[in-house]
Write an enzyme that holds these catalytic residues in place. Sequence first.
Site, mmCIF file in Angstrom:
data_model
loop_
_atom_site.group_PDB
_atom_site.id
_atom_site.type_symbol
_atom_site.label_atom_id
_atom_site.label_comp_id
_atom_site.label_asym_id
_atom_site.label_seq_id
_atom_site.Cartn_x
_atom_site.Cartn_y
_atom_site.Cartn_z
ATOM 1 N N ASN A 1 0.834 -1.187 0.000
ATOM 2 C CA ASN A 1 0.000 0.000 0.000
ATOM 3 C C ASN A 1 0.878 1.251 0.000
ATOM 4 O O ASN A 1 2.102 1.164 0.013
ATOM 5 C CB ASN A 1 -0.941 -0.044 1.223
ATOM 6 C CG ASN A 1 -2.266 0.635 0.954
ATOM 7 O OD1 ASN A 1 -2.322 1.675 0.309
ATOM 8 N ND2 ASN A 1 -3.326 0.039 1.455
ATOM 9 N N HIS B 1 23.454 1.581 12.049
ATOM 10 C CA HIS B 1 24.661 2.377 12.286
ATOM 11 C C HIS B 1 25.383 1.880 13.531
ATOM 12 O O HIS B 1 24.761 1.350 14.451
ATOM 13 C CB HIS B 1 24.287 3.856 12.438
ATOM 14 C CG HIS B 1 23.634 4.406 11.222
ATOM 15 N ND1 HIS B 1 24.340 4.888 10.155
ATOM 16 C CD2 HIS B 1 22.323 4.507 10.872
ATOM 17 C CE1 HIS B 1 23.496 5.281 9.209
ATOM 18 N NE2 HIS B 1 22.268 5.052 9.624
ATOM 19 N N GLY C 1 -0.285 -1.849 8.595
ATOM 20 C CA GLY C 1 0.178 -0.487 8.352
ATOM 21 C C GLY C 1 1.022 0.085 9.476
ATOM 22 O O GLY C 1 0.818 -0.191 10.647
ATOM 23 N N THR D 1 11.882 -6.223 15.812
ATOM 24 C CA THR D 1 13.310 -6.136 16.123
ATOM 25 C C THR D 1 13.998 -7.491 16.143
ATOM 26 O O THR D 1 15.218 -7.556 16.096
ATOM 27 C CB THR D 1 13.530 -5.468 17.497
ATOM 28 O OG1 THR D 1 12.915 -6.276 18.499
ATOM 29 C CG2 THR D 1 12.944 -4.060 17.526
ATOM 30 N N LYS D 2 13.205 -8.569 16.234
ATOM 31 C CA LYS D 2 13.734 -9.941 16.308
ATOM 32 C C LYS D 2 12.957 -10.830 15.346
ATOM 33 O O LYS D 2 11.846 -10.502 14.927
ATOM 34 C CB LYS D 2 13.561 -10.506 17.725
ATOM 35 C CG LYS D 2 14.182 -9.680 18.812
ATOM 36 C CD LYS D 2 15.612 -10.043 19.017
ATOM 37 C CE LYS D 2 16.149 -9.294 20.234
ATOM 38 N NZ LYS D 2 17.527 -9.016 20.169
ATOM 39 N N ARG E 1 6.127 -9.170 19.228
ATOM 40 C CA ARG E 1 6.244 -10.521 19.798
ATOM 41 C C ARG E 1 5.066 -11.373 19.368
ATOM 42 O O ARG E 1 3.942 -10.873 19.223
ATOM 43 C CB ARG E 1 6.257 -10.441 21.314
ATOM 44 C CG ARG E 1 7.456 -9.704 21.793
ATOM 45 C CD ARG E 1 7.521 -9.580 23.245
ATOM 46 N NE ARG E 1 8.700 -8.728 23.465
ATOM 47 C CZ ARG E 1 9.170 -8.427 24.605
ATOM 48 N NH1 ARG E 1 8.630 -8.870 25.677
ATOM 49 N NH2 ARG E 1 10.222 -7.654 24.705
#
Length: 182
Positions: A82, A112, A139, A162-163, A177
Amino acid sequence: MSEKTKMLAGELYNAFHPDLVRERSQAKTLCRQFNDCFDSSVGESLNILKRVIAVGDSCWIEPPFRCDYGSNIAIGDNFYANFGCVILDCNRVTIGNNVKLGPNVHLYTATHPIDPKLRLEGLEMAYPIAIGSNVWIGGGTIVLAGVTIGDNVTIGAGSIVTKDIPPNVVAVGSPCRPLRRV
């Protein structure tokens, strides 16, 4: 070893090396052409998109779409993104078949160094992102560098992934999660 080779290997690299700047500039030009011509000719816009990224059959991306290089993105069949999709493909982004992305989904392979001295030198790293088949990402979700999302996953809107997310789950939150099995 070239800066691009370092980039794709997940090593520290200079993002401002002239070769990488040139490649990003070419991708930006093609993305701008894709985003600008969309209303005038769907066929033409898809031809431009195919010059930017490797896509399977039945691929549809609503403009605006942005990416860093495009050449590091591989998308399977029956894909939909989308409005406002951003893929920072400083490393490989692999997306399976039957994947849907809600509005403003961002995939970031770039990261970074934590050490400020390395950041001041303009060095960065990038790690691949892999998204399995039959995945729906709601979204406003952000997927960070080095993440793998398994097959048959639903990611709730607004999540920050993040995992790694295992297959066959509904996952939500920040950090994202698994909530339950599918």
